[in-house]
Scaffold this active site. Structure first.
Site, PDB file in Angstrom:
ATOM      1  N   GLY A  59       0.772  -1.236   0.000  1.00 10.83           N
ATOM      2  CA  GLY A  59       0.000   0.000   0.000  1.00 10.83           C
ATOM      3  C   GLY A  59       0.803   1.286   0.000  1.00 10.83           C
ATOM      4  N   SER A  60       2.009   1.269  -0.598  1.00 12.49           N
ATOM      5  CA  SER A  60       2.783   2.514  -0.576  1.00 12.49           C
ATOM      6  C   SER A  60       2.146   3.585  -1.468  1.00 12.49           C
ATOM      7  CB  SER A  60       4.242   2.267  -0.971  1.00 12.49           C
ATOM      8  OG  SER A  60       4.368   1.976  -2.333  1.00 12.49           O
ATOM      9  N   ASN A  61       1.495   3.181  -2.547  1.00 14.10           N
ATOM     10  CA  ASN A  61       0.808   4.181  -3.385  1.00 14.10           C
ATOM     11  C   ASN A  61      -0.416   4.751  -2.668  1.00 14.10           C
ATOM     12  OD1 ASN A  61       1.940   4.677  -6.188  1.00 14.10           O
ATOM     13  ND2 ASN A  61       2.118   2.451  -6.020  1.00 14.10           N
ATOM     14  N   MET A  95      -4.323  -6.362  -7.333  1.00 18.44           N
ATOM     15  CA  MET A  95      -3.777  -7.336  -8.273  1.00 18.44           C
ATOM     16  C   MET A  95      -4.831  -8.074  -9.096  1.00 18.44           C
ATOM     17  SD  MET A  95      -0.796  -6.530  -7.763  1.00 18.44           S
ATOM     18  CE  MET A  95       0.068  -7.633  -8.865  1.00 18.44           C
ATOM     19  N   ASN A 153      -5.926   3.625 -12.542  1.00 21.95           N
ATOM     20  CA  ASN A 153      -4.956   2.607 -12.116  1.00 21.95           C
ATOM     21  C   ASN A 153      -3.545   3.154 -12.309  1.00 21.95           C
ATOM     22  OD1 ASN A 153      -3.976  -0.018 -11.357  1.00 21.95           O
ATOM     23  ND2 ASN A 153      -3.582  -0.440 -13.526  1.00 21.95           N
ATOM     24  N   HIS A 206       0.364   1.800 -13.200  1.00 18.06           N
ATOM     25  CA  HIS A 206       1.083   0.635 -13.731  1.00 18.06           C
ATOM     26  C   HIS A 206       2.571   0.977 -13.804  1.00 18.06           C
ATOM     27  CE1 HIS A 206       1.737  -3.024 -15.953  1.00 18.06           C
ATOM     28  NE2 HIS A 206       2.470  -2.345 -16.806  1.00 18.06           N
TER      29      HIS A 206
HETATM   30  C1  GRF Z   1       3.089  -0.760  -7.734  1.00 17.01           C
HETATM   31  O1  GRF Z   1       4.299  -0.965  -8.401  1.00 17.01           O
HETATM   32  C2  GRF Z   1       1.973  -0.530  -8.714  1.00 17.01           C
HETATM   33  O2  GRF Z   1       2.377   0.167  -9.849  1.00 17.01           O
HETATM   34  C3  GRF Z   1       1.591  -1.933  -9.096  1.00 17.01           C
HETATM   35  O3  GRF Z   1       1.680  -2.662  -7.899  1.00 17.01           O
HETATM   36  C4  GRF Z   1       2.625  -2.043  -7.022  1.00 17.01           C
HETATM   37  C5  GRF Z   1       1.925  -1.745  -5.730  1.00 17.01           C
HETATM   38  O4  GRF Z   1       2.777  -1.226  -4.761  1.00 17.01           O
HETATM   39  N1  GRF Z   1       0.292  -1.967  -9.735  1.00 17.01           N
HETATM   40  P1  GRF Z   1       2.182  -0.589  -3.431  1.00 17.01           P
HETATM   41  O5  GRF Z   1       1.312  -1.660  -2.777  1.00 17.01           O
HETATM   42  O6  GRF Z   1       1.409   0.623  -3.783  1.00 17.01           O
HETATM   43  O7  GRF Z   1       3.375  -0.287  -2.586  1.00 17.01           O
END
Ligand code: GRF
Length: 208
Positions: free
Chosen positions: A12-14, A92, A109, A111
């Site tokens: 969940g870093s994003n 995912m 989304n 990517h």
């Molecule tokens: C990220 O690289 C995103 O682009 C991909 O999955 C990864 C998720 O990372 N779809 P996080 O869970 O947000 O750290």
């Protein structure tokens, strides 16, 4: 204030970068719900720690399409929470219908490659193994395909001679954390239109 739901399956870093952007005034929306398919995911724990409501439809699957039942449950949770925009952030699983229909054109989304190159899983490794000198990340609107929707924002990342997949993925992730909030800020806060596949933002007054 537009209400945002974030979907995440992993660390969940994003999600965190979107939340931090909102809290520092860098995003004109309000994240009200975190949804996922893994009860033990870091994203779910982080949301709870931040006092954000969570909704999990647990699944053993780590990839592939959601079932109709799973996706309908997610859709109903988003409708009940009066969500305006959905951000997939490391979610995912592939959407198949109910969410796409209910939130048409309002699902985004991120990517970790410069689409249309290297769609699907392990995009960083795909680019590395291919020998690409330049890769990056893309924020795009979601359609029924896999990483095929109209592009909102992209950022390039150079592949260095001494990179491993891991060091490359780290630099791409840094770029992701910058462009996801930026894309959301632009989608929610600026005037834009779709021209075919193109998302065209009205020129900003501060830019020529
Ligand atoms: C990220 O690289 C995103 O682009 C991909 O999955 C990864 C998720 O990372 N779809 P996080 O869970 O947000 O750290």
């Amino acid at each position: 204030m537009q209400r945002i739901a974030v979907f995440a399956s992993g660390r969940g870093s994003n999600f965190r970068s979107l939340l931090e952007a909102e809290r520092s005034g860098g995003c004109p929306g309000h994240i009200v719900l975190l949804l996922g398919d893994k009860a033990g995911a870091g994203a779910v724990a982080y949301a709870r720690g931040q006092g954000i409501e969570t909704f999990v439809v647990p699944s053993k699957k780590t990839k592939g399409r959601l079932s109709l039942e799973e996706e309908s449950a997610f859709r109903d949770a988003c409708l009940a929470a009066k969500i305006d925009w959905i951000c997939l952030a490391g979610f995912m699983r592939i959407l198949r219908g109910p969410l796409l229909e209910a939130f048409q054109g309002r699902i985004v989304n991120i990517h970790p490659a410069l689409l249309p190159a290297f769609p699907g899983l392990d995009a960083q490794k795909q680019a590395f193994d291919y020998g690409a000198k330049l890769t990056g990340c893309t924020v795009h609107l979601v359609d029924a395909g896999v990483d095929t929707g109209p592009i909102v924002v992209q950022r390039s990342v150079e592949v260095l001679e001494n990179d491993t997949v891991a060091t490359l993925a780290d630099r791409i992730l840094e770029a992701e954390h910058a462009i996801y909030p930026e894309a959301l800020r632009r989608l929610l806060g600026e005037k834009w239109e779709r021209r075919g596949r193109r998302i065209v933002f009205q020129p900003r007054k501060d830019k020529p």
